[in-house]
Design a protein around this motif. Structure first.
Motif, PDB file in Angstrom:
ATOM      1  N   ASP A 109       0.838  -1.205   0.000  1.00  0.00           N
ATOM      2  CA  ASP A 109       0.000   0.000   0.000  1.00  0.00           C
ATOM      3  C   ASP A 109       0.876   1.261   0.000  1.00  0.00           C
ATOM      4  OD1 ASP A 109      -2.118   1.732   0.115  1.00  0.00           O
ATOM      5  OD2 ASP A 109      -2.551   1.410   2.236  1.00  0.00           O
ATOM      6  N   PHE A 110       1.666   1.413  -1.048  1.00  0.00           N
ATOM      7  CA  PHE A 110       2.634   2.509  -1.113  1.00  0.00           C
ATOM      8  C   PHE A 110       1.996   3.887  -0.908  1.00  0.00           C
ATOM      9  CE2 PHE A 110       4.739  -0.720  -3.927  1.00  0.00           C
ATOM     10  CZ  PHE A 110       5.792  -0.989  -3.081  1.00  0.00           C
ATOM     11  N   GLY A 111       0.765   4.053  -1.388  1.00  0.00           N
ATOM     12  CA  GLY A 111       0.130   5.364  -1.299  1.00  0.00           C
ATOM     13  C   GLY A 111      -0.021   5.896   0.110  1.00  0.00           C
ATOM     14  N   GLN A 112      -0.097   5.003   1.109  1.00  0.00           N
ATOM     15  CA  GLN A 112      -0.304   5.455   2.490  1.00  0.00           C
ATOM     16  C   GLN A 112       0.843   6.323   2.990  1.00  0.00           C
ATOM     17  OE1 GLN A 112       0.242   2.543   5.748  1.00  0.00           O
ATOM     18  NE2 GLN A 112       0.850   1.087   4.153  1.00  0.00           N
ATOM     19  N   TRP A 113       2.013   6.192   2.403  1.00  0.00           N
ATOM     20  CA  TRP A 113       3.165   6.965   2.876  1.00  0.00           C
ATOM     21  C   TRP A 113       3.229   8.360   2.261  1.00  0.00           C
ATOM     22  CZ3 TRP A 113       4.238   4.637   6.980  1.00  0.00           C
ATOM     23  CH2 TRP A 113       4.144   3.240   7.056  1.00  0.00           C
ATOM     24  N   PHE A 114       2.189   8.727   1.484  1.00  0.00           N
ATOM     25  CA  PHE A 114       2.186  10.028   0.811  1.00  0.00           C
ATOM     26  C   PHE A 114       0.843  10.741   0.952  1.00  0.00           C
ATOM     27  CE2 PHE A 114       5.111   7.115  -1.177  1.00  0.00           C
ATOM     28  CZ  PHE A 114       6.273   7.847  -1.255  1.00  0.00           C
ATOM     29  N   GLU A 115      -0.047  10.225   1.806  1.00  0.00           N
ATOM     30  CA  GLU A 115      -1.417  10.745   1.877  1.00  0.00           C
ATOM     31  C   GLU A 115      -1.495  12.160   2.434  1.00  0.00           C
ATOM     32  OE1 GLU A 115      -3.973   6.621   2.395  1.00  0.00           O
ATOM     33  OE2 GLU A 115      -3.326   7.732   4.168  1.00  0.00           O
ATOM     34  N   LEU A 116      -0.644  12.514   3.348  1.00  0.00           N
ATOM     35  CA  LEU A 116      -0.677  13.823   3.981  1.00  0.00           C
ATOM     36  C   LEU A 116       0.654  14.529   3.753  1.00  0.00           C
ATOM     37  CD1 LEU A 116      -2.149  12.585   7.378  1.00  0.00           C
ATOM     38  CD2 LEU A 116      -3.428  13.658   5.517  1.00  0.00           C
ATOM     39  N   SER A 117       0.644  15.850   3.870  1.00  0.00           N
ATOM     40  CA  SER A 117       1.884  16.600   3.606  1.00  0.00           C
ATOM     41  C   SER A 117       3.001  16.185   4.560  1.00  0.00           C
ATOM     42  CB  SER A 117       1.637  18.106   3.706  1.00  0.00           C
ATOM     43  OG  SER A 117       1.181  18.454   4.998  1.00  0.00           O
ATOM     44  N   ASN A 142       2.182  12.227  15.330  1.00  0.00           N
ATOM     45  CA  ASN A 142       1.020  11.479  14.834  1.00  0.00           C
ATOM     46  C   ASN A 142       1.386  10.387  13.835  1.00  0.00           C
ATOM     47  OD1 ASN A 142      -0.766  12.998  16.351  1.00  0.00           O
ATOM     48  ND2 ASN A 142      -1.141  14.483  14.713  1.00  0.00           N
ATOM     49  N   ASN A 143       2.610  10.414  13.303  1.00  0.00           N
ATOM     50  CA  ASN A 143       2.961   9.481  12.230  1.00  0.00           C
ATOM     51  C   ASN A 143       4.095   8.519  12.543  1.00  0.00           C
ATOM     52  OD1 ASN A 143       1.373  10.187   9.569  1.00  0.00           O
ATOM     53  ND2 ASN A 143       1.860  12.145  10.517  1.00  0.00           N
ATOM     54  N   LEU A 144       4.935   8.829  13.516  1.00  0.00           N
ATOM     55  CA  LEU A 144       6.126   8.007  13.759  1.00  0.00           C
ATOM     56  C   LEU A 144       5.795   6.553  14.059  1.00  0.00           C
ATOM     57  CD1 LEU A 144       8.844   9.972  15.754  1.00  0.00           C
ATOM     58  CD2 LEU A 144       8.875   9.208  13.381  1.00  0.00           C
ATOM     59  N   ASP A 145       4.736   6.329  14.825  1.00  0.00           N
ATOM     60  CA  ASP A 145       4.387   4.946  15.176  1.00  0.00           C
ATOM     61  C   ASP A 145       4.123   4.092  13.940  1.00  0.00           C
ATOM     62  OD1 ASP A 145       4.710   5.368  17.853  1.00  0.00           O
ATOM     63  OD2 ASP A 145       2.567   5.556  18.305  1.00  0.00           O
ATOM     64  N   ASP A 146       3.526   4.699  12.912  1.00  0.00           N
ATOM     65  CA  ASP A 146       3.238   3.942  11.688  1.00  0.00           C
ATOM     66  C   ASP A 146       4.526   3.535  10.982  1.00  0.00           C
ATOM     67  OD1 ASP A 146       0.481   4.021  12.000  1.00  0.00           O
ATOM     68  OD2 ASP A 146       0.311   5.955  11.005  1.00  0.00           O
ATOM     69  N   TYR A 147       5.531   4.402  11.000  1.00  0.00           N
ATOM     70  CA  TYR A 147       6.819   4.057  10.389  1.00  0.00           C
ATOM     71  C   TYR A 147       7.534   2.964  11.187  1.00  0.00           C
ATOM     72  CZ  TYR A 147       6.359   7.999   7.191  1.00  0.00           C
ATOM     73  OH  TYR A 147       5.923   8.859   6.199  1.00  0.00           O
ATOM     74  N   ASP A 162       5.866   0.677  13.044  1.00  0.00           N
ATOM     75  CA  ASP A 162       5.070  -0.539  12.809  1.00  0.00           C
ATOM     76  C   ASP A 162       5.401  -1.170  11.459  1.00  0.00           C
ATOM     77  OD1 ASP A 162       3.849  -0.175  15.231  1.00  0.00           O
ATOM     78  OD2 ASP A 162       2.002   0.690  14.408  1.00  0.00           O
ATOM     79  N   ALA A 163       5.737  -0.336  10.474  1.00  0.00           N
ATOM     80  CA  ALA A 163       6.074  -0.852   9.136  1.00  0.00           C
ATOM     81  C   ALA A 163       7.545  -1.252   9.033  1.00  0.00           C
ATOM     82  CB  ALA A 163       5.751   0.198   8.079  1.00  0.00           C
ATOM     83  N   ASN A 164       8.284  -1.102  10.151  1.00  0.00           N
ATOM     84  CA  ASN A 164       9.692  -1.480  10.207  1.00  0.00           C
ATOM     85  C   ASN A 164      10.579  -0.583   9.338  1.00  0.00           C
ATOM     86  OD1 ASN A 164      11.542  -3.121  11.506  1.00  0.00           O
ATOM     87  ND2 ASN A 164      11.705  -4.544   9.785  1.00  0.00           N
ATOM     88  N   ILE A 165      10.086   0.607   9.004  1.00  0.00           N
ATOM     89  CA  ILE A 165      10.910   1.596   8.313  1.00  0.00           C
ATOM     90  C   ILE A 165      11.862   2.239   9.319  1.00  0.00           C
ATOM     91  CG2 ILE A 165      10.858   3.826   7.123  1.00  0.00           C
ATOM     92  CD1 ILE A 165       8.187   2.905   5.862  1.00  0.00           C
ATOM     93  N   LEU A 166      11.379   2.417  10.550  1.00  0.00           N
ATOM     94  CA  LEU A 166      12.192   2.918  11.659  1.00  0.00           C
ATOM     95  C   LEU A 166      12.213   1.888  12.769  1.00  0.00           C
ATOM     96  CD1 LEU A 166      10.875   6.590  12.119  1.00  0.00           C
ATOM     97  CD2 LEU A 166      12.945   5.872  10.900  1.00  0.00           C
ATOM     98  N   ASN A 203      15.804   1.866   9.307  1.00  0.00           N
ATOM     99  CA  ASN A 203      16.091   0.444   9.129  1.00  0.00           C
ATOM    100  C   ASN A 203      16.320   0.160   7.648  1.00  0.00           C
ATOM    101  OD1 ASN A 203      16.294  -2.321   9.233  1.00  0.00           O
ATOM    102  ND2 ASN A 203      14.096  -2.665   9.498  1.00  0.00           N
ATOM    103  N   ASP A 204      17.591   0.057   7.261  1.00  0.00           N
ATOM    104  CA  ASP A 204      17.865  -0.144   5.827  1.00  0.00           C
ATOM    105  C   ASP A 204      17.589  -1.579   5.378  1.00  0.00           C
ATOM    106  OD1 ASP A 204      20.028  -1.217   7.136  1.00  0.00           O
ATOM    107  OD2 ASP A 204      21.547  -0.040   6.080  1.00  0.00           O
ATOM    108  N   ASP A 205      17.124  -2.434   6.290  1.00  0.00           N
ATOM    109  CA  ASP A 205      16.660  -3.769   5.911  1.00  0.00           C
ATOM    110  C   ASP A 205      15.135  -3.829   5.752  1.00  0.00           C
ATOM    111  OD1 ASP A 205      19.170  -5.001   5.857  1.00  0.00           O
ATOM    112  OD2 ASP A 205      19.143  -5.323   8.025  1.00  0.00           O
ATOM    113  N   SER A 206      14.479  -2.703   5.886  1.00  0.00           N
ATOM    114  CA  SER A 206      13.018  -2.658   5.797  1.00  0.00           C
ATOM    115  C   SER A 206      12.531  -3.064   4.407  1.00  0.00           C
ATOM    116  CB  SER A 206      12.529  -1.236   6.102  1.00  0.00           C
ATOM    117  OG  SER A 206      11.205  -1.054   5.670  1.00  0.00           O
ATOM    118  N   ASP A 207      11.627  -4.034   4.353  1.00  0.00           N
ATOM    119  CA  ASP A 207      11.060  -4.454   3.066  1.00  0.00           C
ATOM    120  C   ASP A 207      10.319  -3.309   2.386  1.00  0.00           C
ATOM    121  OD1 ASP A 207      12.037  -7.011   3.416  1.00  0.00           O
ATOM    122  OD2 ASP A 207      10.154  -7.830   4.172  1.00  0.00           O
ATOM    123  N   VAL A 208       9.553  -2.556   3.162  1.00  0.00           N
ATOM    124  CA  VAL A 208       8.784  -1.448   2.583  1.00  0.00           C
ATOM    125  C   VAL A 208       9.728  -0.387   2.027  1.00  0.00           C
ATOM    126  CG1 VAL A 208       7.115   0.384   3.037  1.00  0.00           C
ATOM    127  CG2 VAL A 208       6.845  -1.845   4.134  1.00  0.00           C
TER     128      VAL A 208
END
Length: 200
Positions: free
Chosen positions: A100-108, A145-150, A152-156, A174-179
């Motif tokens: 769901d790539f679009g979720q990372w660009f929904e808000l400014s 408001n957004n850090l937890d999502d990153y 949870d997605a293992n980006i951070l 996390n440079d091993d993050s699949d997303v």
């Protein structure tokens, strides 16, 4: 439309609601099936103006065409049909739809954070919330408001700070993050596709 080498194509493509809606629609279509623009507008609830800008015409193509989301095989017809593009970009989006790539660009704020994590963040650096706010040019509420999502997605990854540290916790990219790695691949595919289609 032109894309700078310093810009991130993935941000250019996914930052607008129109583009995200059309991508979600097109990824499920057969490339042999053509659609009138009014059909797409009615199906995904878009205005004529926003869809026209996103697709463009043979006199000036928009991002959905240039990034390989749609094709318009007969652009000079009185009612040209729009098709799913048979591109590596669309094949990649379909194969990785679960991200769901679009979720990372929904808000400014998400656009700023995602661009920062993709382009400038260093996996060897410890980032406090304050540092992320400053380096991504975001607001404190937006980051909070957004850090937890990153995470949870293992980006951070989240880490407790030492007792004598100024902050309670810090974050690492996390440079091993699949997303994250899928976004890198998508970005490269978008740039390659843009260069091919902009010159054709």
């Amino acid at each position: 439309m032109s894309v700078s080498r310093s810009a991130l194509p993935v941000v250019e493509l996914l930052r607008t609601t129109t583009n995200r809606k059309v991508i979600d629609f097109m990824v499920d279509q057969d490339p042999d099936d053509g659609f009138r623009r009014t059909e797409i507008m009615d199906t995904v609830n878009l205005s004529r103006e926003s869809l026209s800008r996103a697709i463009g015409t043979h006199e000036g193509w928009g991002p959905l065409y240039l990034f390989g989301i749609v094709d318009v095989p007969n652009p000079e017809a009185s009612m040209p049909r729009v098709h799913r593009c048979e591109s590596e970009v669309m094949a990649f989006l379909e194969a990785n739809e679960s991200y769901d790539f679009g979720q990372w660009f929904e808000l400014s704020t998400r656009q700023k954070l995602t661009e920062f994590f993709l382009q400038r963040a260093d996996p060897d650096t410890e980032y406090t919330r304050y540092k992320i706010v400053n380096e991504s040019d975001s607001s404190y509420p937006g980051v909070d408001n957004n850090l937890d999502d990153y995470v949870d997605a293992n980006i951070l990854t989240r880490h407790e700070a030492d007792e004598d540290a100024r902050a309670d916790e810090y974050f690492r990219l996390n440079d091993d993050s699949d997303v994250l790695n899928a976004l890198y691949v998508l970005n490269d595919l978008l740039y390659e596709t843009y260069e091919q289609r902009a010159d054709s």
